[in-house]
Design a protein around this motif. Sequence first.
Motif, PDB file in Angstrom:
ATOM      1  N   ILE B  38      54.203 110.461-100.208  1.00 41.77           N
ATOM      2  CA  ILE B  38      53.968 111.756 -99.554  1.00 41.77           C
ATOM      3  C   ILE B  38      53.791 111.559 -98.050  1.00 41.77           C
ATOM      4  O   ILE B  38      54.366 112.297 -97.238  1.00 41.77           O
ATOM      5  N   ALA B  39      53.038 110.533 -97.692  1.00 44.05           N
ATOM      6  CA  ALA B  39      52.811 110.290 -96.268  1.00 44.05           C
ATOM      7  C   ALA B  39      54.137 110.001 -95.571  1.00 44.05           C
ATOM      8  O   ALA B  39      54.419 110.538 -94.491  1.00 44.05           O
ATOM      9  N   GLY B  40      54.951 109.165 -96.219  1.00 37.17           N
ATOM     10  CA  GLY B  40      56.250 108.850 -95.631  1.00 37.17           C
ATOM     11  C   GLY B  40      57.096 110.088 -95.480  1.00 37.17           C
ATOM     12  O   GLY B  40      57.712 110.328 -94.440  1.00 37.17           O
ATOM     13  N   PHE B  41      57.075 110.921 -96.511  1.00 40.57           N
ATOM     14  CA  PHE B  41      57.829 112.167 -96.458  1.00 40.57           C
ATOM     15  C   PHE B  41      57.342 113.045 -95.315  1.00 40.57           C
ATOM     16  O   PHE B  41      58.139 113.629 -94.564  1.00 40.57           O
ATOM     17  N   GLY B  42      56.023 113.120 -95.176  1.00 36.65           N
ATOM     18  CA  GLY B  42      55.453 113.939 -94.092  1.00 36.65           C
ATOM     19  C   GLY B  42      55.907 113.463 -92.726  1.00 36.65           C
ATOM     20  O   GLY B  42      56.278 114.259 -91.857  1.00 36.65           O
ATOM     21  N   ILE B  43      55.907 112.150 -92.547  1.00 36.05           N
ATOM     22  CA  ILE B  43      56.309 111.618 -91.246  1.00 36.05           C
ATOM     23  C   ILE B  43      57.780 111.928 -90.989  1.00 36.05           C
ATOM     24  O   ILE B  43      58.167 112.351 -89.883  1.00 36.05           O
ATOM     25  N   ALA B  81      57.005 104.376 -85.382  1.00 42.37           N
ATOM     26  CA  ALA B  81      56.116 103.218 -85.497  1.00 42.37           C
ATOM     27  C   ALA B  81      55.205 103.411 -86.709  1.00 42.37           C
ATOM     28  O   ALA B  81      54.977 102.474 -87.483  1.00 42.37           O
ATOM     29  N   GLY B  82      54.699 104.657 -86.868  1.00 37.62           N
ATOM     30  CA  GLY B  82      53.828 104.936 -88.004  1.00 37.62           C
ATOM     31  C   GLY B  82      54.542 104.691 -89.326  1.00 37.62           C
ATOM     32  O   GLY B  82      53.979 104.106 -90.253  1.00 37.62           O
ATOM     33  N   LEU B  83      55.812 105.082 -89.357  1.00 32.66           N
ATOM     34  CA  LEU B  83      56.593 104.896 -90.575  1.00 32.66           C
ATOM     35  C   LEU B  83      56.733 103.405 -90.893  1.00 32.66           C
ATOM     36  O   LEU B  83      56.548 102.972 -92.041  1.00 32.66           O
ATOM     37  N   ALA B  84      57.039 102.633 -89.851  1.00 32.19           N
ATOM     38  CA  ALA B  84      57.185 101.191 -90.062  1.00 32.19           C
ATOM     39  C   ALA B  84      55.874 100.596 -90.557  1.00 32.19           C
ATOM     40  O   ALA B  84      55.853  99.791 -91.497  1.00 32.19           O
ATOM     41  N   VAL B  85      54.773 101.003 -89.917  1.00 36.19           N
ATOM     42  CA  VAL B  85      53.474 100.459 -90.322  1.00 36.19           C
ATOM     43  C   VAL B  85      53.146 100.868 -91.754  1.00 36.19           C
ATOM     44  O   VAL B  85      52.599 100.085 -92.529  1.00 36.19           O
ATOM     45  N   LEU B  86      53.513 102.099 -92.101  1.00 39.62           N
ATOM     46  CA  LEU B  86      53.259 102.561 -93.464  1.00 39.62           C
ATOM     47  C   LEU B  86      53.965 101.649 -94.468  1.00 39.62           C
ATOM     48  O   LEU B  86      53.389 101.274 -95.501  1.00 39.62           O
ATOM     49  N   VAL B 452      62.798  95.572 -95.578  1.00 38.51           N
ATOM     50  CA  VAL B 452      63.662  96.591 -94.972  1.00 38.51           C
ATOM     51  C   VAL B 452      63.192  96.890 -93.553  1.00 38.51           C
ATOM     52  O   VAL B 452      63.988  96.964 -92.607  1.00 38.51           O
ATOM     53  N   THR B 453      61.878  97.066 -93.406  1.00 40.50           N
ATOM     54  CA  THR B 453      61.336  97.386 -92.087  1.00 40.50           C
ATOM     55  C   THR B 453      61.681  96.304 -91.080  1.00 40.50           C
ATOM     56  O   THR B 453      62.155  96.588 -89.969  1.00 40.50           O
ATOM     57  N   LEU B 454      61.437  95.062 -91.476  1.00 38.27           N
ATOM     58  CA  LEU B 454      61.690  93.968 -90.531  1.00 38.27           C
ATOM     59  C   LEU B 454      63.161  93.870 -90.192  1.00 38.27           C
ATOM     60  O   LEU B 454      63.530  93.624 -89.031  1.00 38.27           O
ATOM     61  N   ALA B 455      64.013  94.080 -91.202  1.00 40.75           N
ATOM     62  CA  ALA B 455      65.450  94.016 -90.925  1.00 40.75           C
ATOM     63  C   ALA B 455      65.848  95.103 -89.935  1.00 40.75           C
ATOM     64  O   ALA B 455      66.579  94.851 -88.973  1.00 40.75           O
ATOM     65  N   ALA B 456      65.316  96.314 -90.167  1.00 38.53           N
ATOM     66  CA  ALA B 456      65.651  97.415 -89.261  1.00 38.53           C
ATOM     67  C   ALA B 456      65.171  97.112 -87.848  1.00 38.53           C
ATOM     68  O   ALA B 456      65.883  97.342 -86.860  1.00 38.53           O
TER      69      ALA B 456
END
Lengths: 504, 483
Positions: B38-43, B81-86, B452-456
């Motif tokens: 949900i948090a990811g969706f919100g962001i 950034a928040g998304l990546a940290v999430l 995935v985050t690190l690759a991106a």
Amino acid sequence: MILPSLIAVLFVGGLAAWISARWHANAPRWTAIVTLALEAWLAASQLTGNHAAEIPLPGRPAAWLTELDLPWILRFGIGFHLAADGLSLLLIALTVLLGWMAVCCSWTEIGKRTGFYYFNLLACLAGTVGVFLAVDLFLFFLFWEVMIIPMYFLISIWGHENRTYAAIKFVIFTQVSSLLMLLAIIVLVLVNYQRSGAFSFDYFALLNVPLEPKLADWLMLGFLIAFTVKLPAVPFHTWLPDAHTQAPTGGSIILAGVLLKTGAYGLLRFVIPLFPDAAHRFAPIAMTLGAVSVLYAAMMAYAQSDIKRLVAYTSVSHMGFILLGLFSWNLLAMQGAVVTMLAHGLSAGALFMIAGFLQKRLHSREFGDMSGMWQAVPRLSAFMLFFVMATLGLPGLGNFIGEFLVLLGAFKVNPIVTSVAALALILAPVYALIIIQKACHGPLQKRPILTDCGILELSSLGVLILASVWLGLHPQTVLDISAPALQQVIQNMNAKEPSWTLIR
Amino acid sequence: MDLDSLIVLAPFIAMIVTAITLMLVIAVRRNFALVNGIAGFGIVLSLLLIGPAWHKSSIQAIPLLNIDHYALFFVALLLLAGLAVLGLCHDYFKQYDAENEELPLLLLTALLGGSVLAASSHFAALFLGLEILSISLFTLIGYPVNRTRPLEAAIKYLVLSGVSSAFLLMGIALLYAESGELDFIGIEGFIDAHLPLNSVILSGVILIAAGLGFKLSLAPFHLWTPDVYEGAPAPVTAFIATVSKGAVFVLLLRLLVTTGSYRYVPLLTVFSFIAMLSILVGNMLALLQKNIKRLLAYSSIAHMGYLLVALIAGASIARPLVVESAAFYLVAYFITTIGAFGVVSVLSTPQQEAGDVAILRGLFWRRPWLAGTFTLMLLSLAGIPLTAGFIGKFYVFTSGADARLWVLLASVIIGSGLGLYYYVRIIVAMSMNSEEVMSEPPKKSRKWLSTVTLAALSLLLVWFGILPGHLIDCIQSIAISMR
């Protein structure tokens, strides 16, 4: 499109070598060889093709043979701008030849992580070729930095006992000095921006920026420090003996044969044309530094007990000649400097190869462990003798031509400094004899029987001998190829300050 | 409030709505994956809503917030950034057998605080945003309550942050007492009319600088940084290092530009001093560190110093270039910092934070991709070409040289030299032979989201390093839009 492919082939080949390590242990080696063969073919077609055609580029001085200009970062007027003249092609030829040698002598030496090794080797060569081709200052800086990182890995992963220290020292020396150059580049561009209202990092656009003398002095120093660190000349040379000694053989060959030449190339391509007045004011100091390098390094070489360290110091000594030649402001000395670049690449590369072969057999680089090599490995010792003679400047070989021309040209400009530098002609045989005496002669030590040169070693050293003899007996080809580029530099100097009386 | 204002405020509203939804969901059912989703969706929703807002922007939606392209760009950056940290948090915390569900909620509130900072045009908004951000951060730092280091770090941050907020408030009060204005534009008018300024204003300005300097961990106010960085869980450290600092820096730049404080020379002197001190102190102390997180903490102090150089240059060069330099540097810094701490977080296990450099030994040969990513991040921090960090440094050099800040640039060069030493040392450790290495942690759990985050991040790093044109175009438009 041949210019970018000169860089891309090496880089892609490096990647392929890295990946191919998954399939077979020998695959990276063959990939590297094939890559270099392709590169050699490309470079040769460029060298011969253009020389025959002689079509001048529109809007450029006649010395430039071919170019490619693509927009890249429009915001700052940065272009992907490559161009080649005789000088850059000669140096690329040297790069390819020594790259070949480096691959050959790494064939058996490097057993671990060969894929990554050849990637770094080829990436370093790609960066170097980029340095020789870039005529956009931003692009040049980029390649300048890019060639450092693979070399750092070569030293720090496959180097000898003290590799970490040497690798870090190498990176810090070259990086900090290159940041000064970056600052100088940016200030130069900003000055041009204030004058013309447009950002441009293009070499040709920046050639004719009028500068206040004081500012020009500072900017020239920014470039000069970066290049003399790389060259290296005396106050900045301390990274070199460490890096050369600790690097694996392939790395040493590339370092001595090619990477040092980027410093000389930078002086010739950028410092002198961009800041002719400032460089002319600085010339006496530069020539003195050159002479000091020549003598000091020769004496230091004499005192070494480690063969790679000794050869490293002889490199510093030869680079002193180049500095002397470049700042003599005449065609003769500059030609000499160019020949010295090539000849030193061959002789120092060969000596590092021989040192590597010895180390592989003896597991030591100390002269103390070597005595009596002539009886143990006669063929290898004969090669050593040949290249030691080349280093000391034996007539008939390339180094002699270079040093002779440099001294001839420089003497007209600054007899005192030149005479002092010429003392090296006495010191060089001294350190050369030390090598022969300590390593080849002396009592035969008790040691397991050593194998003499194999076919691979024999042929690769043989090629270098041929090249060195050819350069010594028929330097006219090289002089002809580099002459237009150097004349261009000199014309530019004259255009800036007509009052100089040019010595031809 | 008309429709336009609503559209412009929509990203903020989406964040608030998501936060409230999260609270309700947690009350009903505790499920870490669900809450994260949900948090990811919100962001992502907020990010999408930035699109329409971009076309409407430069509206003073409410008196406190000026939502122009500048604000929206940085809100987007913070959200990403928040998304990546999430993503990192999900993999890091899913191994904990504790109640982790409030974590995404706190991340969202912190993001909201940061976004308010990026858009604020009024001291009240500034303070509100800062406090929303800080209070979320206290809790985030101390989230693993059963471990001592995070708790210690949280207390330390709580106390020092409280003090710095008090400084900031006092400074604002002094400014208000003299000028009677809290609006940035109002302050500009006041400064225009009253130059040179009296000592009360000077004290106020210096107190504000100290308060913001604390949040940015600039040199004399940096003492909390290494301890908090070391103590906090790795993804949270990434969050503090980027979102918290980035938002405050964005605010500082707007504050300086909008209030016209650049004309106020003593302030620039103070900033120059702080910048130089940050660069030298940060880099020198980083040399001594054996813990990666502490090392990155000191290096981040130095990076804030570099960034400040671009900011100071704003006094004498064209404004777009300053905004551009700062924005590009921030983007590069965000990518590299999250990437670096992301690697640390992937290496960490519930039992042990991967702090010690020894853990990295031979990483190249055990986990080549991870080591390659880390190398890339470190090279970018060191400012080596073909990475975004280099273009960032190039911008700092350009704006510094244009403003003729030779002393500051000299310290940047010295700092970079020192920096190179400790970054390269980590790379050396990673490339050491793995024979001499401690054994691998027994259980390797899959960390898809982190991968995935690190690759991106790596891709972005190289993309912006080789073809920065796209990003530069985008940044140029925000630089021009800013008034």
